[in-house]
Design a protein around this motif. Structure first.
Motif, short mmCIF file in Angstrom:
data_model
loop_
_atom_site.label_atom_id
_atom_site.label_comp_id
_atom_site.label_asym_id
_atom_site.label_seq_id
_atom_site.Cartn_x
_atom_site.Cartn_y
_atom_site.Cartn_z
N GLN A 108 0.82 -1.21 0.00
CA GLN A 108 0.00 0.00 0.00
C GLN A 108 0.86 1.26 0.00
O GLN A 108 0.48 2.29 -0.56
CB GLN A 108 -0.94 0.01 1.22
N MET A 109 2.03 1.17 0.60
CA MET A 109 2.91 2.34 0.70
C MET A 109 3.57 2.67 -0.64
O MET A 109 3.74 3.85 -0.98
CB MET A 109 3.99 2.09 1.75
N TYR A 110 3.93 1.65 -1.43
CA TYR A 110 4.74 1.90 -2.62
C TYR A 110 4.01 1.70 -3.95
O TYR A 110 4.23 2.49 -4.89
CB TYR A 110 5.97 0.99 -2.59
N LEU A 111 3.19 0.68 -4.08
CA LEU A 111 2.64 0.34 -5.39
C LEU A 111 1.74 1.42 -5.99
O LEU A 111 1.88 1.74 -7.18
CB LEU A 111 1.91 -1.01 -5.32
N PRO A 112 0.82 2.02 -5.24
CA PRO A 112 0.00 3.08 -5.85
C PRO A 112 0.83 4.27 -6.34
O PRO A 112 0.54 4.84 -7.40
CB PRO A 112 -0.95 3.49 -4.71
N ASP A 113 1.86 4.63 -5.60
CA ASP A 113 2.72 5.74 -6.02
C ASP A 113 3.53 5.38 -7.26
O ASP A 113 3.77 6.24 -8.12
CB ASP A 113 3.67 6.13 -4.88
N ILE A 114 3.97 4.13 -7.38
CA ILE A 114 4.67 3.70 -8.59
C ILE A 114 3.71 3.76 -9.78
O ILE A 114 4.07 4.24 -10.86
CB ILE A 114 5.23 2.29 -8.41
N ALA A 115 2.50 3.30 -9.58
CA ALA A 115 1.52 3.30 -10.66
C ALA A 115 1.22 4.70 -11.16
O ALA A 115 1.01 4.92 -12.36
CB ALA A 115 0.23 2.62 -10.19
N SER A 116 1.21 5.67 -10.27
CA SER A 116 0.89 7.05 -10.65
C SER A 116 2.09 7.80 -11.19
O SER A 116 1.96 8.93 -11.69
CB SER A 116 0.35 7.80 -9.44
N GLY A 117 3.27 7.20 -11.10
CA GLY A 117 4.47 7.85 -11.61
C GLY A 117 5.16 8.76 -10.63
O GLY A 117 6.14 9.44 -10.98
N THR A 118 4.70 8.79 -9.39
CA THR A 118 5.30 9.69 -8.40
C THR A 118 6.44 9.05 -7.62
O THR A 118 7.08 9.73 -6.82
CB THR A 118 4.23 10.18 -7.40
N LYS A 119 6.68 7.78 -7.83
CA LYS A 119 7.78 7.12 -7.12
C LYS A 119 8.55 6.23 -8.09
O LYS A 119 7.98 5.36 -8.75
CB LYS A 119 7.25 6.29 -5.94
N LYS A 120 9.86 6.46 -8.16
CA LYS A 120 10.75 5.67 -9.01
C LYS A 120 11.68 4.86 -8.11
O LYS A 120 12.17 5.36 -7.10
CB LYS A 120 11.58 6.58 -9.93
N ALA A 121 11.94 3.63 -8.51
CA ALA A 121 12.77 2.73 -7.70
C ALA A 121 14.08 2.42 -8.41
O ALA A 121 14.16 2.43 -9.65
CB ALA A 121 12.03 1.44 -7.40
N SER A 122 15.11 2.13 -7.63
CA SER A 122 16.39 1.71 -8.18
C SER A 122 16.98 0.61 -7.29
O SER A 122 16.45 0.31 -6.23
CB SER A 122 17.35 2.89 -8.30
N ILE A 123 18.11 0.06 -7.73
CA ILE A 123 18.75 -1.06 -7.05
C ILE A 123 20.13 -0.63 -6.57
O ILE A 123 20.98 -0.25 -7.38
CB ILE A 123 18.91 -2.28 -7.98
N ALA A 124 20.37 -0.71 -5.28
CA ALA A 124 21.69 -0.43 -4.73
C ALA A 124 22.32 -1.76 -4.33
O ALA A 124 22.32 -2.15 -3.17
CB ALA A 124 21.58 0.52 -3.54
N TRP A 125 22.84 -2.48 -5.30
CA TRP A 125 23.31 -3.85 -5.12
C TRP A 125 24.79 -3.91 -4.79
O TRP A 125 25.22 -4.50 -3.81
CB TRP A 125 23.00 -4.64 -6.40
N MET A 126 25.62 -3.29 -5.65
CA MET A 126 27.07 -3.45 -5.58
C MET A 126 27.70 -2.63 -4.46
O MET A 126 27.44 -1.43 -4.34
CB MET A 126 27.71 -3.05 -6.91
N ASP A 127 28.55 -3.26 -3.66
CA ASP A 127 29.30 -2.55 -2.63
C ASP A 127 30.54 -1.89 -3.24
O ASP A 127 31.20 -2.48 -4.11
CB ASP A 127 29.75 -3.51 -1.53
N HIS A 128 30.84 -0.70 -2.77
CA HIS A 128 32.05 -0.01 -3.23
C HIS A 128 33.28 -0.85 -2.87
O HIS A 128 33.47 -1.26 -1.72
CB HIS A 128 32.16 1.36 -2.56
#
Length: 384
Positions: A108-128
């Protein structure tokens, strides 16, 4: 197996293509690479208004409730124009993982905002300093104190970490276990630094986390089970990468054919020469094979086919190699002008090379295929 898309799917794909044409197609990516992000922001919001960000989000969370194959059609159109940003990571990594492992509160916190285009997600996978594709390469620790975890460290090669609103961060919560946290920039801001990248249309950043306090409510899935969750996410992401790549291949082939028919040498179009003609035929074969493998991979995900992982690995490996080949041929067909920034040839080759080792390599894909077919018994499972 025949893949024929229904009328609704074709209409939606057509509407996305028309929209991308109306905003300048690849000019959005060119502007982005020059530091002008306004056209991209308009494009992102326009896609959201068309429903392009809600495709695989359940209806109860303001989505369309459609599947991976529906999403593949849109990804193909975006690949044609090399759309910048984190559409891949948002729709094809964050959304599937939140759907599969997220709590009701997280959905409920993230999916509606993603659907509306107001929240973009990314992946912080690799350690420096620990760039790699094995579990032991993730060393950023989550120090636990009561019900709170503290994250301190640096993640690198994060797509658009400076503009993302949500980060998916795998961290080490025990000696053998990894866990995944969802960091919301509004409540847990992070510092970011833009890195140099071979593909100017795809921005990479370094993200610094300084004593970021999170709770188990922000953990995605069970504690210490993060690696297996990441593998699930990679199935969706690699199918999406292949889908975007076939769009790029398609546009590269079109560009090469157009130029071969226009450019004249010795009084005739160069497309009549055997060397060019055969190269164009090879490029078309690459396109057809990549499309077939990719559509099947996305169908396999939707249908839960037993060979799903093999299908996705096959599509990712072949589409990646096919895009590198066709983009290279396109530059050769264009001759000297193909190496200049005035034409688009170099942009597709740079995208191909930048994605070649993104969260897994072609080698990883081949290992997945071999192990999925039972040819490497006794070995550990591959990265995806």
């Amino acid at each position: 197996m025949e893949f024929s898309f229904n009328k609704e799917q074709e209409l939606f794909r057509s509407s996305v293509r028309k929209y991308l044409h109306s905003i300048g197609q690849i000019q959005v990516a060119r502007s982005f690479s020059e530091g002008d992000t306004v056209p991209f922001k308009k494009a992102w919001q326009g896609l959201a208004e068309l429903g392009g960000l809600a495709i695989n989000i359940p209806e109860e969370h303001d989505g369309a409730g459609l599947g991976q194959l529906d999403l593949a059609l849109i990804l193909k159109e975006l690949g044609r124009v090399l759309l910048p940003g984190t559409y891949l990571e948002t729709t094809s990594f964050a959304v599937p993982l939140i759907n599969l492992f997220g709590t009701s509160e997280q959905k409920q916190m993230y999916l509606p905002d993603i659907a509306s285009g107001t929240k973009k997600a990314s992946i912080a996978w690799m350690d420096h300093g620990r760039i790699g594709d094995r579990p032991e390469d993730i060393q950023l620790k989550a120090e636990k104190c009561g019900q709170t975890f503290t994250l301190t460290g640096v993640k690198t090669l994060v797509p658009d970490g400076d503009t993302a609103d949500l980060l998916i961060v795998p961290v080490r919560t025990s000696h053998q276990g990894l866990s995944i946290f969802l960091l919301n920039k509004e409540s847990h801001p992070w510092k970011s630094k833009v890195l140099e990248s071979v593909d100017e249309t795809r921005k990479l950043t370094e993200v610094s986390l300084e004593e970021v306090a999170v709770t188990s409510r922000q953990m995605l899935g069970p504690i210490d089970q993060g690696w297996s969750i990441l593998q699930q996410g990679l199935i969706y992401l690699n199918a999406a990468i292949a889908s975007m790549m076939i769009g790029s291949i398609e546009r590269v082939v079109e560009t090469a054919v157009e130029y071969a028919n226009e450019r004249e040498q010795f009084g005739q179009p160069i497309g009549r020469f055997q060397g060019i003609k055969h190269k164009l035929a090879e490029m078309q074969i690459d396109l057809e094979l990549a499309q077939s493998l990719t559509y099947y991979a996305n169908w396999a995900i939707d249908s839960g086919a037993g060979d799903c992982e093999i299908a996705v690995a096959s599509a990712r490996a072949f589409a990646t190699e096919a895009l590198i080949r066709t983009a290279s041929h396109n530059i050769q067909i264009h001759g000297g002008i193909g190496f200049t920034t005035e034409v688009d040839c170099h942009l597709y080759l740079k995208r191909a090379r930048s994605m070649e080792n993104y969260l897994g390599s072609i080698r990883n894909a081949y290992e997945s295929i071999a192990k999925g077919l039972g040819w490497c018994k006794g070995e550990e499972q591959p990265v995806f």
